[in-house]
Motif scaffolding. Sequence first.
Motif, PDB file in Angstrom:
ATOM      1  N   ILE A  95       0.820  -1.212   0.000  1.00  0.00           N
ATOM      2  CA  ILE A  95       0.000   0.000   0.000  1.00  0.00           C
ATOM      3  C   ILE A  95       0.854   1.264   0.000  1.00  0.00           C
ATOM      4  O   ILE A  95       0.336   2.359  -0.032  1.00  0.00           O
ATOM      5  CB  ILE A  95      -1.010   0.012   1.174  1.00  0.00           C
ATOM      6  CG1 ILE A  95      -0.344  -0.343   2.499  1.00  0.00           C
ATOM      7  CG2 ILE A  95      -2.147  -0.943   0.888  1.00  0.00           C
ATOM      8  CD1 ILE A  95      -1.259  -0.367   3.686  1.00  0.00           C
ATOM      9  N   GLY A  96       2.186   1.100   0.031  1.00  0.00           N
ATOM     10  CA  GLY A  96       3.092   2.222  -0.189  1.00  0.00           C
ATOM     11  C   GLY A  96       3.428   3.037   1.039  1.00  0.00           C
ATOM     12  O   GLY A  96       3.322   2.580   2.160  1.00  0.00           O
ATOM     13  N   ARG A  97       3.814   4.271   0.774  1.00  0.00           N
ATOM     14  CA  ARG A  97       4.236   5.185   1.841  1.00  0.00           C
ATOM     15  C   ARG A  97       3.002   5.703   2.567  1.00  0.00           C
ATOM     16  O   ARG A  97       2.088   6.254   1.952  1.00  0.00           O
ATOM     17  CB  ARG A  97       5.032   6.339   1.255  1.00  0.00           C
ATOM     18  CG  ARG A  97       5.543   7.292   2.311  1.00  0.00           C
ATOM     19  CD  ARG A  97       6.628   8.220   1.770  1.00  0.00           C
ATOM     20  NE  ARG A  97       7.025   9.206   2.733  1.00  0.00           N
ATOM     21  CZ  ARG A  97       7.773   8.982   3.808  1.00  0.00           C
ATOM     22  NH1 ARG A  97       8.196   7.769   4.066  1.00  0.00           N
ATOM     23  NH2 ARG A  97       8.091   9.949   4.635  1.00  0.00           N
ATOM     24  N   LEU A  98       3.007   5.547   3.886  1.00  0.00           N
ATOM     25  CA  LEU A  98       1.892   6.002   4.707  1.00  0.00           C
ATOM     26  C   LEU A  98       2.419   6.885   5.826  1.00  0.00           C
ATOM     27  O   LEU A  98       3.538   6.707   6.301  1.00  0.00           O
ATOM     28  CB  LEU A  98       1.144   4.816   5.324  1.00  0.00           C
ATOM     29  CG  LEU A  98       0.491   3.831   4.361  1.00  0.00           C
ATOM     30  CD1 LEU A  98      -0.116   2.664   5.134  1.00  0.00           C
ATOM     31  CD2 LEU A  98      -0.577   4.524   3.524  1.00  0.00           C
ATOM     32  N   SER A 104       6.017   6.968  10.024  1.00  0.00           N
ATOM     33  CA  SER A 104       5.671   6.839   8.611  1.00  0.00           C
ATOM     34  C   SER A 104       6.407   5.636   8.042  1.00  0.00           C
ATOM     35  O   SER A 104       7.383   5.153   8.617  1.00  0.00           O
ATOM     36  CB  SER A 104       6.053   8.112   7.838  1.00  0.00           C
ATOM     37  OG  SER A 104       7.442   8.329   7.910  1.00  0.00           O
ATOM     38  N   THR A 105       5.928   5.163   6.912  1.00  0.00           N
ATOM     39  CA  THR A 105       6.524   3.988   6.279  1.00  0.00           C
ATOM     40  C   THR A 105       7.047   4.352   4.896  1.00  0.00           C
ATOM     41  O   THR A 105       6.730   5.409   4.355  1.00  0.00           O
ATOM     42  CB  THR A 105       5.486   2.862   6.111  1.00  0.00           C
ATOM     43  OG1 THR A 105       4.471   3.308   5.212  1.00  0.00           O
ATOM     44  CG2 THR A 105       4.868   2.458   7.442  1.00  0.00           C
ATOM     45  N   GLN A 106       7.814   3.440   4.337  1.00  0.00           N
ATOM     46  CA  GLN A 106       8.306   3.570   2.969  1.00  0.00           C
ATOM     47  C   GLN A 106       7.483   2.712   2.013  1.00  0.00           C
ATOM     48  O   GLN A 106       7.137   3.136   0.931  1.00  0.00           O
ATOM     49  CB  GLN A 106       9.774   3.144   2.888  1.00  0.00           C
ATOM     50  CG  GLN A 106      10.723   4.108   3.531  1.00  0.00           C
ATOM     51  CD  GLN A 106      10.877   5.375   2.725  1.00  0.00           C
ATOM     52  OE1 GLN A 106      11.023   5.331   1.512  1.00  0.00           O
ATOM     53  NE2 GLN A 106      10.861   6.497   3.389  1.00  0.00           N
ATOM     54  N   GLN A 125      -4.115  -0.836   9.232  1.00  0.00           N
ATOM     55  CA  GLN A 125      -3.247  -1.490  10.203  1.00  0.00           C
ATOM     56  C   GLN A 125      -2.029  -2.054   9.480  1.00  0.00           C
ATOM     57  O   GLN A 125      -2.156  -2.869   8.570  1.00  0.00           O
ATOM     58  CB  GLN A 125      -4.011  -2.620  10.906  1.00  0.00           C
ATOM     59  CG  GLN A 125      -3.197  -3.328  11.973  1.00  0.00           C
ATOM     60  CD  GLN A 125      -4.039  -4.284  12.784  1.00  0.00           C
ATOM     61  OE1 GLN A 125      -4.560  -3.911  13.814  1.00  0.00           O
ATOM     62  NE2 GLN A 125      -4.150  -5.513  12.316  1.00  0.00           N
ATOM     63  N   VAL A 126      -0.843  -1.606   9.909  1.00  0.00           N
ATOM     64  CA  VAL A 126       0.404  -2.054   9.270  1.00  0.00           C
ATOM     65  C   VAL A 126       1.318  -2.776  10.260  1.00  0.00           C
ATOM     66  O   VAL A 126       2.458  -3.090   9.934  1.00  0.00           O
ATOM     67  CB  VAL A 126       1.161  -0.886   8.601  1.00  0.00           C
ATOM     68  CG1 VAL A 126       0.316  -0.267   7.498  1.00  0.00           C
ATOM     69  CG2 VAL A 126       1.585   0.157   9.625  1.00  0.00           C
TER      70      VAL A 126
END
Length: 172
Positions: A95-98, A104-106, A125-126
């Motif tokens: 689902i990409g960058r959040l 934050s995520t990559q 939910q990650v």
Amino acid sequence: VFDRNPFSPRGVAGLSLSLARNGVTPLVGEWGEAGAAPDILIVVNPNTAAVAALVKRLDDVARGGGTVVVSGGGESQTFSSLSRQFGLTIGSQPIGRLQGDEFSTQSAWRVSGSFERSFVLDGMQVGGVIRIGAGRLVLIADSCFFCSRNIEMDTWADLQNRKFLNELWAVQ
């Protein structure tokens, strides 16, 4: 996913700096060679075929009071299989960058399952925290979460992600 050059944006120098700032000495390699079980064990993008043996070792560290942090993406069969062993399912598409309130995520992936504390970014939910014995398992579904470009490089830092990691290392 990782570059062996620790100072590359895809290296792990940012992770090492985060640990060192919190009084944790990183040891890369086979933790059995270190003697006693670690207080914090970080498994980034697991790729072993022996998932059952790895799950047992991770479970033992957590039950003994340690913090086990596992990150990876759904493109990894090992990460998906390992997650299932803890009652979690990794989504079929990245689902990409959040961006969220905590970090934050990559390259995040959706995670289904029950956590004591969930990591929800942009309503998805990650990952989260599962209590195991006296310790805990922290799962983050992002194969690039611990890349330096997501934590800090020589000329900049993601202060939100650094704060999240500082809190993660401090809580047992």
